[in-house]
Structures are given as structure tokens and as C-alpha cells.
Write a protein that holds these residues in place. Sequence first.
Motif, PDB file in Angstrom:
ATOM      1  N   VAL A 167       0.816  -1.101  -0.077  1.00  0.00           N
ATOM      2  CA  VAL A 167      -0.160  -0.083   0.130  1.00  0.00           C
ATOM      3  C   VAL A 167       0.694   1.352  -0.006  1.00  0.00           C
ATOM      4  O   VAL A 167       1.662   1.401   0.685  1.00  0.00           O
ATOM      5  CB  VAL A 167      -0.851  -0.201   1.034  1.00  0.00           C
ATOM      6  CG1 VAL A 167      -1.601   1.260   1.454  1.00  0.00           C
ATOM      7  CG2 VAL A 167      -2.056  -1.049   1.077  1.00  0.00           C
ATOM      8  N   ILE A 168       0.546   2.085  -0.853  1.00  0.00           N
ATOM      9  CA  ILE A 168       1.363   3.527  -0.901  1.00  0.00           C
ATOM     10  C   ILE A 168       0.237   4.515  -0.704  1.00  0.00           C
ATOM     11  O   ILE A 168      -0.766   4.749  -1.528  1.00  0.00           O
ATOM     12  CB  ILE A 168       1.713   3.699  -2.383  1.00  0.00           C
ATOM     13  CG1 ILE A 168       2.870   2.767  -2.939  1.00  0.00           C
ATOM     14  CG2 ILE A 168       2.478   4.883  -2.346  1.00  0.00           C
ATOM     15  CD1 ILE A 168       3.018   2.665  -4.525  1.00  0.00           C
ATOM     16  N   ALA A 169       0.179   4.840   0.538  1.00  0.00           N
ATOM     17  CA  ALA A 169      -0.674   6.113   1.133  1.00  0.00           C
ATOM     18  C   ALA A 169      -0.404   7.361   0.633  1.00  0.00           C
ATOM     19  O   ALA A 169       0.642   7.831   0.606  1.00  0.00           O
ATOM     20  CB  ALA A 169      -0.826   5.748   2.423  1.00  0.00           C
ATOM     21  N   CYS A 170      -1.238   8.246  -0.213  1.00  0.00           N
ATOM     22  CA  CYS A 170      -1.040   9.565  -0.601  1.00  0.00           C
ATOM     23  C   CYS A 170      -1.968  10.559   0.060  1.00  0.00           C
ATOM     24  O   CYS A 170      -3.267  10.082  -0.057  1.00  0.00           O
ATOM     25  CB  CYS A 170      -1.401   9.478  -2.119  1.00  0.00           C
ATOM     26  SG  CYS A 170      -0.440   8.142  -3.007  1.00  0.00           S
ATOM     27  N   ALA A 171      -1.374  11.424   0.677  1.00  0.00           N
ATOM     28  CA  ALA A 171      -2.216  12.528   1.215  1.00  0.00           C
ATOM     29  C   ALA A 171      -1.591  13.927   1.233  1.00  0.00           C
ATOM     30  O   ALA A 171      -0.568  14.107   0.783  1.00  0.00           O
ATOM     31  CB  ALA A 171      -2.564  12.224   2.619  1.00  0.00           C
ATOM     32  N   SER A 172      -2.318  14.994   1.640  1.00  0.00           N
ATOM     33  CA  SER A 172      -1.939  16.252   1.324  1.00  0.00           C
ATOM     34  C   SER A 172      -0.962  16.832   2.473  1.00  0.00           C
ATOM     35  O   SER A 172      -0.605  17.872   2.382  1.00  0.00           O
ATOM     36  CB  SER A 172      -3.014  17.107   1.569  1.00  0.00           C
ATOM     37  OG  SER A 172      -3.777  17.293   2.313  1.00  0.00           O
ATOM     38  N   SER A 173      -0.886  16.108   3.561  1.00  0.00           N
ATOM     39  CA  SER A 173       0.279  16.656   4.606  1.00  0.00           C
ATOM     40  C   SER A 173       0.838  15.516   5.448  1.00  0.00           C
ATOM     41  O   SER A 173       0.403  14.308   5.459  1.00  0.00           O
ATOM     42  CB  SER A 173      -0.624  17.379   5.756  1.00  0.00           C
ATOM     43  OG  SER A 173      -1.041  16.595   6.529  1.00  0.00           O
ATOM     44  N   ASP A 174       2.207  15.929   6.009  1.00  0.00           N
ATOM     45  CA  ASP A 174       2.839  14.927   6.594  1.00  0.00           C
ATOM     46  C   ASP A 174       2.113  14.348   7.945  1.00  0.00           C
ATOM     47  O   ASP A 174       2.055  13.112   8.237  1.00  0.00           O
ATOM     48  CB  ASP A 174       4.212  15.526   7.102  1.00  0.00           C
ATOM     49  CG  ASP A 174       5.165  15.633   6.014  1.00  0.00           C
ATOM     50  OD1 ASP A 174       4.693  15.038   4.981  1.00  0.00           O
ATOM     51  OD2 ASP A 174       6.053  16.341   6.072  1.00  0.00           O
ATOM     52  N   GLU A 187       4.213   2.401   2.039  1.00  0.00           N
ATOM     53  CA  GLU A 187       4.992   3.968   1.476  1.00  0.00           C
ATOM     54  C   GLU A 187       4.159   5.140   1.919  1.00  0.00           C
ATOM     55  O   GLU A 187       2.742   4.947   1.670  1.00  0.00           O
ATOM     56  CB  GLU A 187       5.485   3.626   0.158  1.00  0.00           C
ATOM     57  CG  GLU A 187       6.280   2.205  -0.269  1.00  0.00           C
ATOM     58  CD  GLU A 187       7.669   2.507   0.225  1.00  0.00           C
ATOM     59  OE1 GLU A 187       8.156   3.816   0.713  1.00  0.00           O
ATOM     60  OE2 GLU A 187       8.401   1.617   0.032  1.00  0.00           O
ATOM     61  N   LEU A 188       4.744   6.219   1.782  1.00  0.00           N
ATOM     62  CA  LEU A 188       3.968   7.402   1.929  1.00  0.00           C
ATOM     63  C   LEU A 188       4.421   8.555   0.842  1.00  0.00           C
ATOM     64  O   LEU A 188       5.484   8.623   0.704  1.00  0.00           O
ATOM     65  CB  LEU A 188       4.015   7.969   3.469  1.00  0.00           C
ATOM     66  CG  LEU A 188       3.916   6.954   4.648  1.00  0.00           C
ATOM     67  CD1 LEU A 188       4.510   7.857   5.888  1.00  0.00           C
ATOM     68  CD2 LEU A 188       2.364   6.458   4.663  1.00  0.00           C
ATOM     69  N   VAL A 189       3.248   9.140   0.298  1.00  0.00           N
ATOM     70  CA  VAL A 189       3.564  10.179  -0.657  1.00  0.00           C
ATOM     71  C   VAL A 189       2.727  11.527  -0.200  1.00  0.00           C
ATOM     72  O   VAL A 189       1.380  11.443  -0.027  1.00  0.00           O
ATOM     73  CB  VAL A 189       3.215   9.804  -1.999  1.00  0.00           C
ATOM     74  CG1 VAL A 189       3.170  10.980  -2.970  1.00  0.00           C
ATOM     75  CG2 VAL A 189       3.915   8.638  -2.433  1.00  0.00           C
ATOM     76  N   ASN A 190       3.733  12.663   0.031  1.00  0.00           N
ATOM     77  CA  ASN A 190       2.588  14.017   0.310  1.00  0.00           C
ATOM     78  C   ASN A 190       2.663  14.816  -0.900  1.00  0.00           C
ATOM     79  O   ASN A 190       3.382  15.209  -1.323  1.00  0.00           O
ATOM     80  CB  ASN A 190       3.621  14.708   1.435  1.00  0.00           C
ATOM     81  CG  ASN A 190       2.765  16.068   1.675  1.00  0.00           C
ATOM     82  OD1 ASN A 190       2.168  16.435   1.024  1.00  0.00           O
ATOM     83  ND2 ASN A 190       3.376  16.749   2.769  1.00  0.00           N
ATOM     84  N   TYR A 191       1.422  14.440  -1.472  1.00  0.00           N
ATOM     85  CA  TYR A 191       1.282  15.264  -2.874  1.00  0.00           C
ATOM     86  C   TYR A 191       1.017  16.765  -2.935  1.00  0.00           C
ATOM     87  O   TYR A 191       0.888  17.152  -3.856  1.00  0.00           O
ATOM     88  CB  TYR A 191       0.034  14.425  -3.717  1.00  0.00           C
ATOM     89  CG  TYR A 191      -1.189  14.305  -3.006  1.00  0.00           C
ATOM     90  CD1 TYR A 191      -2.135  15.351  -2.283  1.00  0.00           C
ATOM     91  CD2 TYR A 191      -1.778  12.833  -3.174  1.00  0.00           C
ATOM     92  CE1 TYR A 191      -3.529  14.857  -1.698  1.00  0.00           C
ATOM     93  CE2 TYR A 191      -2.837  12.771  -2.512  1.00  0.00           C
ATOM     94  CZ  TYR A 191      -3.895  13.917  -1.784  1.00  0.00           C
ATOM     95  OH  TYR A 191      -5.046  13.685  -1.171  1.00  0.00           O
ATOM     96  N   SER A 192       1.239  17.338  -1.577  1.00  0.00           N
ATOM     97  CA  SER A 192       1.326  18.843  -1.643  1.00  0.00           C
ATOM     98  C   SER A 192       2.743  19.351  -1.717  1.00  0.00           C
ATOM     99  O   SER A 192       2.967  20.411  -2.007  1.00  0.00           O
ATOM    100  CB  SER A 192       0.411  19.434  -0.522  1.00  0.00           C
ATOM    101  OG  SER A 192       0.950  18.836   0.547  1.00  0.00           O
ATOM    102  N   LYS A 193       3.814  18.329  -1.475  1.00  0.00           N
ATOM    103  CA  LYS A 193       5.149  18.471  -1.643  1.00  0.00           C
ATOM    104  C   LYS A 193       5.947  17.936  -2.581  1.00  0.00           C
ATOM    105  O   LYS A 193       6.890  18.591  -3.062  1.00  0.00           O
ATOM    106  CB  LYS A 193       5.780  18.043  -0.337  1.00  0.00           C
ATOM    107  CG  LYS A 193       5.647  18.902   1.072  1.00  0.00           C
ATOM    108  CD  LYS A 193       6.473  18.474   2.202  1.00  0.00           C
ATOM    109  CE  LYS A 193       6.510  19.170   3.295  1.00  0.00           C
ATOM    110  NZ  LYS A 193       7.087  17.977   4.458  1.00  0.00           N
TER     111      LYS A 193
END
Length: 324
Positions: A167-174, A187-193
Motif C-alpha cells: 500500500v502506497i498512501a498519498c495525502a496532502s500533509s505529513d 509507503e507514503l507520498v505527500n502530494y502537496s510537496k
Amino acid sequence: MKAVMCNQWGPYDQLVIEDIDSPIARPDEVIIDIKAVGLNFFDTLIVEKKYQTQPELPFSPGGEIAGTISAVGDHVIAFAPGDRVMAHVGYNGAREQLAVQAQKVTPIPQNISFEIAAALTVTYGTSLHALRDRAKIKPGETLAILGASGGVGQSAIEIGKVLGAKVIACASSDEKLVSCKQLGADELVNYSKTDLKSELKRLTDGKGVDVIYDPVGGDLSEAALRAIAWNGRFLVIGFASGTIPKMPLNLTLLKGCQIVGVFWGKHIEKEPEKHQTNLSTLVHLCANGSILPRVYKLKPLIQAVDGLDLIAKRQVQGKVVLTV
Ligand SMILES: NC(=O)c1ccc[n+]([C@@H]2O[C@H](COP(=O)([O-])OP(=O)(O)OC[C@H]3O[C@@H](n4cnc5c(N)ncnc54)[C@H](OP(=O)(O)O)[C@@H]3O)[C@@H](O)[C@H]2O)c1
């Protein structure tokens, strides 16, 4: 009895608390004394007549409930007063009692609280249907979830892990991503950064993501689709951003991928037996600790507007539940 009432179409802050008559069970119905109501993003839309379901006025928001049966209709044999149950009702949940068709009611075991049961049906039901029935996700496949800290997003993390996905979780803040990590995201993806497409490609060694779960829409959708793997499945879940994206169809050709619509509300109507099987699976997974809806805020029924405000202002990580 007390009820949160929508008497006219408009923003959720126009909802009012009123005393209305208690329901009486028809022959195929049970009366549920409601203890908890799960709120969802669609509750902010349904009161404005902006949702697929448009109830007749007046009505109450609140699509999922849990409580105790207090009366049963003459034809009901599967339930008795005192039974602990949950139900997806679509609307009219934000009130003290509701008459519900017995076939829409699911028993809950003692080790699942009413607050948890009221947070289980819509989000986890959607994610199980999306990932198992629609994407047919396989163990070892990669799954990218947009809006991963929201209601359906969190449930997709847990259901994805149960089904064996990476699972790769994507969201707008850490801060939001911390809760995704706690739920088991790999895995984590901050899509605002960071750039969503390049980051998803990097995390999958250039191969792309097998399944994309998109409840957000807007510009993120195309960026994610551009990072999909050969034979990938892009799940259209919702448009919390407020923008329905238009996708270049050449991408589906180039990537040999599918764009797959997911409409859980229609699925439960058209495939009721499959839905009941999915619900039993969810109750089983919740009772044995494999999944656990995170209740971000518990609020009393009379503060329903505050609960909807948290959802509308993008401040929720998990679920808002009203207690009755
Ligand atoms: N297809 C179906 O059957 C089905 C079933 C249930 C729900 N849905 C839909 O799925 C969507 C999400 O529902 P939910 O209950 O998970 O909502 P939620 O808890 O509010 O989560 C939505 C997420 O979307 C992101 N977002 C981006 N722009 C936003 C904005 N302008 N306002 C609010 N959130 C925004 C936020 O994450 P970031 O801040 O991290 O971007 C937020 O965490 C809704 O459109 C809902 O109608 C569809």
C-alpha cells in the motif's frame, strides 16, 4: 424523539434539531434504537441536493447506524428486541429511532462497539467492493490510495493490507500520513510537496502502480493515471476535491489499463446477496482485529453540524461518529 432535520435544501449549517414522532414497525421492519451514526462526506452533499440520492423533504442525514432493536414487525423472525445490530440506511440515520427493513440489518457481536459498527458499513464496504470485486486485486500488487487519511482512504489501507497488497498512501500533509503509517501503509507520498506521478513511479521502480484508488478527483487523478502499470486498474471512487476530472483516453490505450467505476450504493441495491456476504466478511474481520475503523471525533447527535463541518473543511482523519 430527537432528530437532526433537513427541512429545505441548502448548506448543512441550516440543519435543525426537532422533536418528531417515533416510528412504528411495518410487518417486514424492525425499530432500531440508534446509539451511533456514522457521518460521511456524502452527508454534506445530500442536504444540498448535490448527491445521487435525493430524498423527499424533510429528512435526516446519516447513512449508517448501529443500535439495539426495540420492536419487530409481525413478519420478522430473524431479529428480536434487544439484538445489537448495524444497518446502512442511506439517510434518516441522525435521529433517535428508525424503522428499517429487516433484510437491511446485520447483527453485531458483543466485542464490536456501536461507535465502531456505525463507522464500518459505508467506507469499509466501499473499499472491499472496490478492491476485491471491481479491481480484483491480487496479493503482492501495488495499491496507491489518494486522500488516504480520509474515511474511505483509511479503510482502503486496511482492506488493501488484508488482501495482500503493497500500500502506497498519498495525502496532502505529513501529519495525515502519520495516521496512514499507523494503519499499515508501506509507503507514503505527500502530494502537496512532491510530484505524484514521479513519486509513484519511483516507489514502483518505474513499473507503475497496479491499482489506483481515487476518492479525490481534480488534478491528482490524471497525475496518478500517468503512473499506472501495464494492466493496471484505476478505481473511480469520488470527487472530494469538488472537480470531476476529464481523462485523456490515449493513456488507457498506452498503458493497457482500465478505468473502473465504483458505485457501492448501487451495488448493494443490484447485488444484495454479494453485499451481505461482504458485510459478514467485514464484521468477521473487525471482530478478529484485522480491521478497525478509526473514530477521529465522537460528537453528540445535537452537534451534527459541527461533525459535518469537520468533514467539509478537510480536517478529518478517519470517521466522525454521532452518539445518540
Ligand atoms: N463510489 C462510492 O461508492 C463511494 C462510497 C463512499 C464515498 N465515496 C466518495 O468518496 C469521497 C471521499 O469520501 P470520504 O467519506 O472518505 O471523505 P473524507 O473523509 O472527507 O476524505 C476525503 C479526502 O479527500 C481529500 N480532499 C481533497 N480535496 C478535498 C476537499 N476540497 N474537501 C474535502 N476533502 C478533500 C482529503 O485528503 P487530503 O487532504 O489528504 O487530500 C480528505 O481526507 C467522496 O466524494 C464520497 O462521496 C464514494
